[in-house]
Design an enzyme around this catalytic site. Structure first.
Site, PDB file in Angstrom:
ATOM      1  CD  GLU A  44      -2.084   1.297   3.034  1.00 12.15           C
ATOM      2  OE1 GLU A  44      -2.294   2.407   3.546  1.00 12.15           O
ATOM      3  OE2 GLU A  44      -2.272   0.221   3.632  1.00 12.15           O
ATOM      4  CE  LYS A 132      -5.756   1.968   8.286  1.00 13.69           C
ATOM      5  NZ  LYS A 132      -5.168   2.933   7.345  1.00 13.69           N
TER       6      LYS A 132
END
Length: 215
Positions: A44, A132
């Site tokens: 990411e 998340k």
């Protein structure tokens, strides 16, 4: 070309997302080379990393076996830039329903930041592919265990404060996966090498393998 569901399944299978965040653009290729060599396949690149759009494009070309996404996607404007650059998934620190719609229109999954029961419920109802849990360490894995009660079917990735010593505790508490940031890349300047980053990454990958071996 991988579909949205294939990318989501890949992330869930790998269980580790490496978060690449640096103000120095020249460090990004070194970090990604090291992480990839260490066995981490989901990366990411955050939007507050210098030249993040270019880094996403170049990383996808150089590492076709990895899945490269964009992180710190806080709003639609950032999401547009990330998707245009070729991000294969989006990660947000916050709960913004419009981000889910945009991600899915572009056939990519989204890992949406949420913490409270209301935020988690909003993320799930909006269609977030993975939630998340952030900032995870500030609340501890007992919080995750409690949250898993009413949200037992949600795939949570714990992010924030995860390290080699506590990673298995989070998985045992019910995390579907983990986000790893500075613990992988915050290396003293004199020690900032591909080899050192590779070594750190491999430590997490090997510990995850040993966990699978006994679970």
């Amino acid at each position: 070309m991988m579909s949205k569901e294939e990318i989501k399944d890949f992330i869930l299978k790998e269980k580790l997302i490496a978060i690449v965040r640096t103000r120095t653009q020249s460090e990004v290729p070194v970090i990604i080379e090291g992480l990839s060599a260490g066995g981490i396949k989901v990366l990411e690149i955050t939007s507050n990393t210098s030249g993040f759009e270019r880094m996403i494009r170049e990383s996808r070309m150089k590492h076709p076996d990895a899945v490269i996404g964009a992180g710190t996607v806080t709003n639609v404007s950032v999401a547009e830039k990330a998707l245009k650059a070729g991000a294969q998934f989006l990660v947000s620190p916050n709960t913004r329903k419009e981000l889910v719609k945009m991600a899915h229109e572009h056939q990519v999954p989204i890992v949406m930041g949420a913490l409270t029961p209301t935020e988690i419920s909003d993320a799930v109802e909006a269609g977030a592919d993975i939630v998340k849990l952030f900032p995870a360490a500030n609340f501890g894995n007992n919080y995750l265990k409690a949250i898993k009660g009413p949200f037992d079917e949600v795939s949570f990735f714990a992010v924030g404060g995860i390290n080699l010593d506590n990673m298995l505790e989070w998985l045992e508490a019910g995390a579907a996966g983990l986000g790893l940031g500075s613990v992988l890349t915050n290396i003293e300047k004199g020690e900032f090498t591909k080899g050192n980053i590779e070594s750190k990454a491999r430590g997490f990958v090997e510990k995850l393998k040993s966990y699978h071996g006994r679970s």
